[in-house]
Design a protein around this motif. Sequence first.
Motif, PDB file in Angstrom:
ATOM      1  N   ASP A  35      23.453  13.678 -18.449  1.00 55.37           N
ATOM      2  CA  ASP A  35      24.495  14.838 -18.666  1.00 55.37           C
ATOM      3  C   ASP A  35      25.745  13.830 -19.778  1.00 55.37           C
ATOM      4  O   ASP A  35      26.656  14.092 -18.546  1.00 55.37           O
ATOM      5  CB  ASP A  35      25.200  15.336 -18.225  1.00 55.37           C
ATOM      6  CG  ASP A  35      26.439  16.600 -18.699  1.00 55.37           C
ATOM      7  OD1 ASP A  35      25.873  16.924 -19.594  1.00 55.37           O
ATOM      8  OD2 ASP A  35      26.817  17.036 -18.316  1.00 55.37           O
ATOM      9  N   TYR A  36      25.279  13.189 -20.844  1.00 56.51           N
ATOM     10  CA  TYR A  36      25.970  12.499 -21.554  1.00 56.51           C
ATOM     11  C   TYR A  36      27.755  13.086 -22.501  1.00 56.51           C
ATOM     12  O   TYR A  36      27.494  14.824 -22.126  1.00 56.51           O
ATOM     13  CB  TYR A  36      25.042  12.074 -23.113  1.00 56.51           C
ATOM     14  CG  TYR A  36      23.818  10.967 -22.260  1.00 56.51           C
ATOM     15  CD1 TYR A  36      24.332  10.235 -21.978  1.00 56.51           C
ATOM     16  CD2 TYR A  36      22.245  11.267 -22.794  1.00 56.51           C
ATOM     17  CE1 TYR A  36      22.753   9.173 -22.135  1.00 56.51           C
ATOM     18  CE2 TYR A  36      21.925  10.962 -22.267  1.00 56.51           C
ATOM     19  CZ  TYR A  36      22.242   9.907 -22.203  1.00 56.51           C
ATOM     20  OH  TYR A  36      20.831   8.258 -21.857  1.00 56.51           O
ATOM     21  N   GLN A  37      28.800  12.328 -21.958  1.00 47.12           N
ATOM     22  CA  GLN A  37      29.904  12.764 -22.259  1.00 47.12           C
ATOM     23  C   GLN A  37      30.346  11.516 -23.148  1.00 47.12           C
ATOM     24  O   GLN A  37      29.705  10.416 -23.761  1.00 47.12           O
ATOM     25  CB  GLN A  37      30.775  13.120 -21.370  1.00 47.12           C
ATOM     26  CG  GLN A  37      30.594  13.406 -20.314  1.00 47.12           C
ATOM     27  CD  GLN A  37      30.610  14.949 -20.402  1.00 47.12           C
ATOM     28  OE1 GLN A  37      31.337  14.962 -20.659  1.00 47.12           O
ATOM     29  NE2 GLN A  37      29.633  15.265 -19.820  1.00 47.12           N
ATOM     30  N   ALA A  38      30.943  11.993 -24.716  1.00 48.35           N
ATOM     31  CA  ALA A  38      31.327  11.795 -25.668  1.00 48.35           C
ATOM     32  C   ALA A  38      31.757  10.291 -25.253  1.00 48.35           C
ATOM     33  O   ALA A  38      32.801  10.222 -24.217  1.00 48.35           O
ATOM     34  CB  ALA A  38      32.145  12.014 -26.657  1.00 48.35           C
ATOM     35  N   TYR A  44      30.021  14.495 -33.224  1.00 49.10           N
ATOM     36  CA  TYR A  44      28.974  15.543 -33.588  1.00 49.10           C
ATOM     37  C   TYR A  44      28.739  16.059 -34.726  1.00 49.10           C
ATOM     38  O   TYR A  44      30.516  17.050 -34.973  1.00 49.10           O
ATOM     39  CB  TYR A  44      28.932  16.385 -32.278  1.00 49.10           C
ATOM     40  CG  TYR A  44      27.218  17.631 -32.118  1.00 49.10           C
ATOM     41  CD1 TYR A  44      26.183  16.554 -31.176  1.00 49.10           C
ATOM     42  CD2 TYR A  44      27.740  18.618 -32.482  1.00 49.10           C
ATOM     43  CE1 TYR A  44      25.214  17.311 -31.275  1.00 49.10           C
ATOM     44  CE2 TYR A  44      25.455  19.396 -32.555  1.00 49.10           C
ATOM     45  CZ  TYR A  44      25.330  18.206 -31.651  1.00 49.10           C
ATOM     46  OH  TYR A  44      24.639  19.237 -31.205  1.00 49.10           O
ATOM     47  N   GLN A  64      25.475  25.217 -29.083  1.00 42.73           N
ATOM     48  CA  GLN A  64      25.176  23.468 -29.126  1.00 42.73           C
ATOM     49  C   GLN A  64      26.534  22.594 -29.331  1.00 42.73           C
ATOM     50  O   GLN A  64      26.918  21.549 -28.577  1.00 42.73           O
ATOM     51  CB  GLN A  64      24.246  22.895 -30.379  1.00 42.73           C
ATOM     52  CG  GLN A  64      22.474  23.206 -29.299  1.00 42.73           C
ATOM     53  CD  GLN A  64      21.162  22.929 -29.847  1.00 42.73           C
ATOM     54  OE1 GLN A  64      21.299  22.766 -30.956  1.00 42.73           O
ATOM     55  NE2 GLN A  64      20.674  22.359 -29.075  1.00 42.73           N
ATOM     56  N   ARG A  67      29.142  23.233 -26.793  1.00 44.49           N
ATOM     57  CA  ARG A  67      29.016  22.240 -25.772  1.00 44.49           C
ATOM     58  C   ARG A  67      29.246  20.950 -26.481  1.00 44.49           C
ATOM     59  O   ARG A  67      29.616  19.794 -25.010  1.00 44.49           O
ATOM     60  CB  ARG A  67      26.818  22.110 -25.179  1.00 44.49           C
ATOM     61  CG  ARG A  67      26.834  21.400 -24.305  1.00 44.49           C
ATOM     62  CD  ARG A  67      25.562  21.921 -23.172  1.00 44.49           C
ATOM     63  NE  ARG A  67      25.433  21.171 -22.469  1.00 44.49           N
ATOM     64  CZ  ARG A  67      24.479  20.032 -22.066  1.00 44.49           C
ATOM     65  NH1 ARG A  67      23.863  19.621 -23.160  1.00 44.49           N
ATOM     66  NH2 ARG A  67      24.586  19.868 -21.329  1.00 44.49           N
ATOM     67  N   ALA A  68      29.518  19.965 -27.384  1.00 40.28           N
ATOM     68  CA  ALA A  68      29.278  18.646 -27.605  1.00 40.28           C
ATOM     69  C   ALA A  68      30.783  18.844 -28.219  1.00 40.28           C
ATOM     70  O   ALA A  68      31.209  17.678 -27.044  1.00 40.28           O
ATOM     71  CB  ALA A  68      28.703  18.683 -28.856  1.00 40.28           C
ATOM     72  N   ARG A  70      32.973  20.207 -25.751  1.00 39.70           N
ATOM     73  CA  ARG A  70      33.044  19.808 -24.373  1.00 39.70           C
ATOM     74  C   ARG A  70      32.881  18.998 -23.577  1.00 39.70           C
ATOM     75  O   ARG A  70      33.571  18.506 -22.614  1.00 39.70           O
ATOM     76  CB  ARG A  70      32.344  21.403 -23.798  1.00 39.70           C
ATOM     77  CG  ARG A  70      32.922  22.625 -23.992  1.00 39.70           C
ATOM     78  CD  ARG A  70      32.527  23.972 -24.081  1.00 39.70           C
ATOM     79  NE  ARG A  70      33.134  25.026 -23.755  1.00 39.70           N
ATOM     80  CZ  ARG A  70      33.177  26.500 -23.748  1.00 39.70           C
ATOM     81  NH1 ARG A  70      31.630  26.284 -22.934  1.00 39.70           N
ATOM     82  NH2 ARG A  70      32.967  27.220 -24.537  1.00 39.70           N
ATOM     83  N   LYS A  71      31.786  18.029 -24.717  1.00 48.89           N
ATOM     84  CA  LYS A  71      32.004  16.956 -24.109  1.00 48.89           C
ATOM     85  C   LYS A  71      33.013  15.922 -24.403  1.00 48.89           C
ATOM     86  O   LYS A  71      32.386  14.566 -24.054  1.00 48.89           O
ATOM     87  CB  LYS A  71      30.420  16.904 -23.583  1.00 48.89           C
ATOM     88  CG  LYS A  71      29.163  17.116 -23.801  1.00 48.89           C
ATOM     89  CD  LYS A  71      27.895  16.936 -23.939  1.00 48.89           C
ATOM     90  CE  LYS A  71      26.726  17.566 -22.742  1.00 48.89           C
ATOM     91  NZ  LYS A  71      25.853  16.553 -21.992  1.00 48.89           N
ATOM     92  N   GLY A  72      33.475  16.425 -25.173  1.00 45.85           N
ATOM     93  CA  GLY A  72      34.112  15.507 -25.968  1.00 45.85           C
ATOM     94  C   GLY A  72      34.059  14.793 -26.948  1.00 45.85           C
ATOM     95  O   GLY A  72      34.965  13.801 -27.486  1.00 45.85           O
ATOM     96  N   THR A  75      33.905  17.278 -33.586  1.00 51.17           N
ATOM     97  CA  THR A  75      33.075  18.709 -33.571  1.00 51.17           C
ATOM     98  C   THR A  75      33.190  19.316 -34.753  1.00 51.17           C
ATOM     99  O   THR A  75      33.515  19.509 -34.685  1.00 51.17           O
ATOM    100  CB  THR A  75      32.141  19.039 -32.246  1.00 51.17           C
ATOM    101  OG1 THR A  75      31.786  18.009 -31.528  1.00 51.17           O
ATOM    102  CG2 THR A  75      31.133  19.939 -32.668  1.00 51.17           C
TER     103      THR A  75
END
Length: 170
Positions: A35-38, A44, A64, A67-68, A70-72, A75
């Motif tokens: 579950d990759y995070q930035a 993105y 999508q 979600r990107a 929220r991963k940091g 975007t």
Amino acid sequence: MPELTDLEQKSLEEIPHPALPEGSTLYGGTKIFPDYQAENGESYFTLVHGIAHESSVSFVAILQATRALRKGFETAIYFYGPGSLNCLATRGFPTTGNAAFPGEMNINDQLKTFMAEGGKVYCCRFGLSLHGAREEDLIEGVIPAHPLDVQDALIHYARKGAIINSTYMF
């Protein structure tokens, strides 16, 4: 229930419907990739050329991108061509904002969530014009963009090393 013929009844009874009770697991749940995070400074960028509600392509692209975000990841989503129609605040029936069917406002609601959480949304003015949509009909916060910006936005994000998700529906 309507009266059934003998053959209709026989057809119904051959295989139980439904074969599994609601809530049955149909698919495994193993996630293969991490579950990759930035990492610091990663971006993105999503391009959407899909018509709202004509398939799930546009909505899934927005999910999508959310979600990107929220991963940091920094975007952004760029809607162009018929994808520009996804950005209209005038969706609804019989009045704007009212859902004539469940899910009609999914795209609008998700774009508002995406922007509220820090994502940027660009919309091609030429894409709007192709379909008779007006710039003043855009969802609040959507950034109108010049038609030549599609290519330059792609170059901008590519030079930043962004992960680029390009969806296309014709």
